[in-house]
Design an enzyme around this catalytic site. Structure first.
Site, PDB file in Angstrom:
ATOM      1  N   ASN A  13       0.876  -1.171   0.000  1.00  0.00           N
ATOM      2  CA  ASN A  13       0.000   0.000   0.000  1.00  0.00           C
ATOM      3  C   ASN A  13       0.913   1.221   0.000  1.00  0.00           C
ATOM      4  OD1 ASN A  13      -1.787   2.055   0.492  1.00  0.00           O
ATOM      5  ND2 ASN A  13      -2.267   1.453   2.607  1.00  0.00           N
ATOM      6  N   LYS A  15       0.161   4.330  -0.370  1.00  0.00           N
ATOM      7  CA  LYS A  15      -0.429   5.564   0.175  1.00  0.00           C
ATOM      8  C   LYS A  15      -0.113   6.734  -0.768  1.00  0.00           C
ATOM      9  CE  LYS A  15      -0.047   3.433   4.633  1.00  0.00           C
ATOM     10  NZ  LYS A  15      -0.009   3.579   6.066  1.00  0.00           N
ATOM     11  N   HIS A  99      -9.578   1.674   4.430  1.00  0.00           N
ATOM     12  CA  HIS A  99      -8.329   1.852   5.183  1.00  0.00           C
ATOM     13  C   HIS A  99      -8.577   2.869   6.307  1.00  0.00           C
ATOM     14  CE1 HIS A  99      -4.241   2.940   6.220  1.00  0.00           C
ATOM     15  NE2 HIS A  99      -3.869   1.800   5.649  1.00  0.00           N
ATOM     16  N   GLU A 101      -6.909   5.225   7.360  1.00  0.00           N
ATOM     17  CA  GLU A 101      -6.584   6.615   7.008  1.00  0.00           C
ATOM     18  C   GLU A 101      -7.731   7.260   6.232  1.00  0.00           C
ATOM     19  OE1 GLU A 101      -2.770   5.907   5.181  1.00  0.00           O
ATOM     20  OE2 GLU A 101      -1.958   5.309   7.123  1.00  0.00           O
ATOM     21  N   GLU A 170      -5.733  -4.415  10.374  1.00  0.00           N
ATOM     22  CA  GLU A 170      -4.688  -3.418  10.574  1.00  0.00           C
ATOM     23  C   GLU A 170      -4.961  -2.612  11.848  1.00  0.00           C
ATOM     24  OE1 GLU A 170      -2.552  -2.451   6.649  1.00  0.00           O
ATOM     25  OE2 GLU A 170      -4.212  -1.077   6.874  1.00  0.00           O
ATOM     26  N   GLY A 176       2.292   2.486  10.594  1.00  0.00           N
ATOM     27  CA  GLY A 176       3.294   3.542  10.426  1.00  0.00           C
ATOM     28  C   GLY A 176       3.984   3.957  11.713  1.00  0.00           C
ATOM     29  N   SER A 216       3.030  -1.914  10.280  1.00  0.00           N
ATOM     30  CA  SER A 216       4.472  -2.036  10.499  1.00  0.00           C
ATOM     31  C   SER A 216       5.013  -3.433  10.218  1.00  0.00           C
ATOM     32  CB  SER A 216       4.855  -1.579  11.915  1.00  0.00           C
ATOM     33  OG  SER A 216       4.510  -0.221  12.100  1.00  0.00           O
TER      34      SER A 216
END
Ligand code: PGA
Length: 258
Positions: A13, A15, A99, A101, A170, A176, A216
């Site tokens: 991914n 991003k 996701h 985010e 996730e 991250g 991560s």
């Protein structure tokens, strides 16, 4: 992983990283490093403008290209949005949906559900994300929260389409942050997700569903995570931006399984 019953998938991914030119350079480097043989499915989900360059570079390989989002409507007055027909025509195979985010930018469970339906209808593979915050984990509601996210995302999906769905667990506190879930923590939730899928679509479909861990995951911790029976691959952010790291994770997916 359990290669007997389901596919292993290592998905990147990107991003909001890399330009089309950088995409071309990355793909050229990756192509030269890809291990031979058919070990697992590989996907790279990239920014929309990078899709053409990625598809062109990976045409003769087993790397499928994906998008990071889409709109559930077939076409129309949705400035800035991208439809599943556009993605299909551009050569995409996968779409990341829900996701954390994007949820943080206001995407709702209902919108995610509509997108899953549109993506399946278009013949693309949805990678449906779920995950709890640190606060939710510490207050002991992870199981309830994940169960709810999965049920809402997959509501109304016909059973025969369920096997195409990839689910990614996730935990938000691991994305991250360099703070990976332990293999036991990740396995516990991936196992729970399979139970939820079983209740929705039956045991055969649940057994055939690919469930990924993301947060991560990198070249150092992938082997142990992938050794868990219900973790069928990874959704990888940071480490998917560096060919050598991404390839090492692909290699780690080639381990003996039960
Ligand atoms: P990360 O991102 O690997 O950089 O933690 C994972 C993701 O957000 O999909």
């Amino acid at each position: 992983m359990n290669r007997k019953y389901r596919k292993t998938l290592i998905a990147g991914n990107w991003k909001m990283n890399k330009t089309p030119s950088e995409t071309k350079a990355f793909m050229t480097e990756l192509k030269a490093m890809l291990p031979k043989g058919r070990w697992c499915d590989i996907a790279l989900c990239v920014p929309a403008v990078c899709i053409p360059a990625a598809v062109r570079a990976m045409r003769e390989t087993r790397v499928g290209i994906g998008a990071e989002n889409c709109n559930a409507n077939p076409s129309g007055a949705y400035t800035g949005e991208i439809s599943t027909a556009m993605l299909t025509d551009a050569g995409c195979k996968y779409v990341i949906l829900g996701h954390s985010e994007r949820r943080a930018m206001g995407e709702t469970d209902e919108e995610i559900n509509a997108k899953v339906k549109a993506v399946l209808e278009a013949g693309l593979v949805p990678i449906v994300c779920c995950g709890e915050t640190l606060e939710q984990r510490e207050s002991g509601i992870t199981e309830e929260w994940i169960t709810m996210q999965i049920k809402l995302a997959l509501a109304g999906i016909p059973e025969e389409k369920s096997r195409k769905i990839v689910i990614a667990y996730e935990p938000i506190w691991a994305i991250g942050t360099g703070k990976t879930a332990t293999p036991e923590q990740a396995e516990e939730v991936c196992q729970l997700i399979r139970v939820v899928v079983r209740k929705l679509f039956g045991s055969k479909n649940a057994r055939a569903t690919t469930i990924l861990y993301g947060g991560s995951m990198n070249e150092k911790n992938a082997y142990e995570l992938l050794a868990q029976p219900d973790i069928d691959g990874g959704l990888i952010g940071g480490a998917s931006l560096v060919p050598a790291k991404f390839v090492k994770i692909i290699e780690d997916a080639n381990q003996p399984t039960a």
